[in-house]
Design a protein around this motif. Structure first.
Motif, PDB file in Angstrom:
ATOM      1  N   ALA A   1       0.950   3.945  -3.052  1.00  0.00           N
ATOM      2  CA  ALA A   1       0.654   5.368  -2.872  1.00  0.00           C
ATOM      3  C   ALA A   1       1.830   6.243  -3.277  1.00  0.00           C
ATOM      4  CB  ALA A   1       0.282   5.648  -1.414  1.00  0.00           C
ATOM      5  N   ASN A   2       3.035   5.744  -3.054  1.00  0.00           N
ATOM      6  CA  ASN A   2       4.241   6.491  -3.398  1.00  0.00           C
ATOM      7  C   ASN A   2       5.338   5.494  -3.732  1.00  0.00           C
ATOM      8  OD1 ASN A   2       6.573   7.993  -3.593  1.00  0.00           O
ATOM      9  ND2 ASN A   2       6.295   9.086  -1.670  1.00  0.00           N
TER      10      ASN A   2
ATOM     11  N   ALA B   1       0.839  -1.204   0.000  1.00  0.00           N
ATOM     12  CA  ALA B   1       0.000   0.000   0.000  1.00  0.00           C
ATOM     13  C   ALA B   1       0.872   1.252   0.000  1.00  0.00           C
ATOM     14  CB  ALA B   1      -0.927  -0.002   1.209  1.00  0.00           C
TER      15      ALA B   1
END
Length: 171
Positions: free
Chosen positions: A9-10, A5
Motif C-alpha cells: 500500500a505504501n 500489505a
C-alpha cells in the motif's frame, strides 16, 4: 503478511514490531527469541524497526545490548531500534533513580534533569529514535500519573522545555 500489505500500500511505510517491555509483571524472557526463531512464521522478515520500552537507567545498557545481539543472532541486526517508551515522574515521592535523589533533582526539575541526561544516553546506546512516554499528566494510569511533559492543566513542566532542547540538540 501484514508487512507485505503495508509495503504494498505504501512502499515507504515502516512496519514497527510491537513494543517489548523487557520487564514488568508479565515478563516472557524468551518472547523475542521465540518470534524471531519461529520456524513457520519468523518475525524477522516482517518488520522494519525494532521497538522497545526502557525506563530503568541501570538496565538500559544491558537491555539494548540484549536486543541488538538477539537481532544479530537471527539475521536482522541491521534493523534500527526505536525506544518508543521512556520516562520519569515529576512527583518526588515517585522519583528514585540513582543520582536523582538530591533535593536539587527532585520534583519537576528532577524529571527535566533525568530527561536531559537519559534521552541522549539512549541514543548513545544505539537507539535510532527515542520517544517520551506521555504528553500530559493524568490519573488514568496511576503508575505513571506524573510522567507527562505537561501538567494536568496542559501547562508545560520543566521537562517540556528540556525535551524541546534535547530534540533540537541544544545544551
Amino acid at each position: 503478511m501484514t508487512a507485505q500489505a503495508a509495503h504494498g500500500a505504501n512502499p515507504r511505510a515502516r512496519v514497527v514490531l510491537g513494543g517489548l517491555a523487557l520487564g514488568g509483571q508479565r515478563l516472557d524472557p524468551d518472547f523475542l527469541e521465540d518470534i524471531l526463531g519461529d520456524p513457520q512464521y519468523p518475525a524477522g522478515p516482517n518488520f522494519d524497526v525494532m521497538n522497545v520500552h526502557l525506563y530503568r537507567p541501570e538496565r538500559m545498557a544491558a537491555r539494548m545490548e540484549y536486543v541488538r545481539s538477539t537481532l544479530a543472532r537471527f539475521g536482522v541486526g541491521d534493523q534500527p531500534i526505536w525506544v518508543t517508551e521512556t520516562g520519569y515522574p515529576s512527583d518526588p515521592a515517585e522519583q528514585a533513580a540513582k543520582g536523582f535523589t538530591d533535593p536539587r533533582y527532585l520534583g519537576p526539575e528532577g524529571q527535566a534533569q533525568w530527561l536531559r541526561s537519559h534521552l541522549p544516553y539512549l541514543r548513545s546506546l544505539g537507539a535510532a529514535k527515542v520517544f517520551w512516554f506521555k504528553l500530559h499528566d493524568s490519573d488514568a494510569n496511576p503508575e505513571a500519573r506524573t510522567y507527562g511533559l505537561l501538567d494536568t492543566a496542559a501547562q508545560p513542566k520543566p521537562a517540556y522545555d528540556a525535551y524541546q532542547r534535547v530534540i533540537r540538540g541544544a545544551p
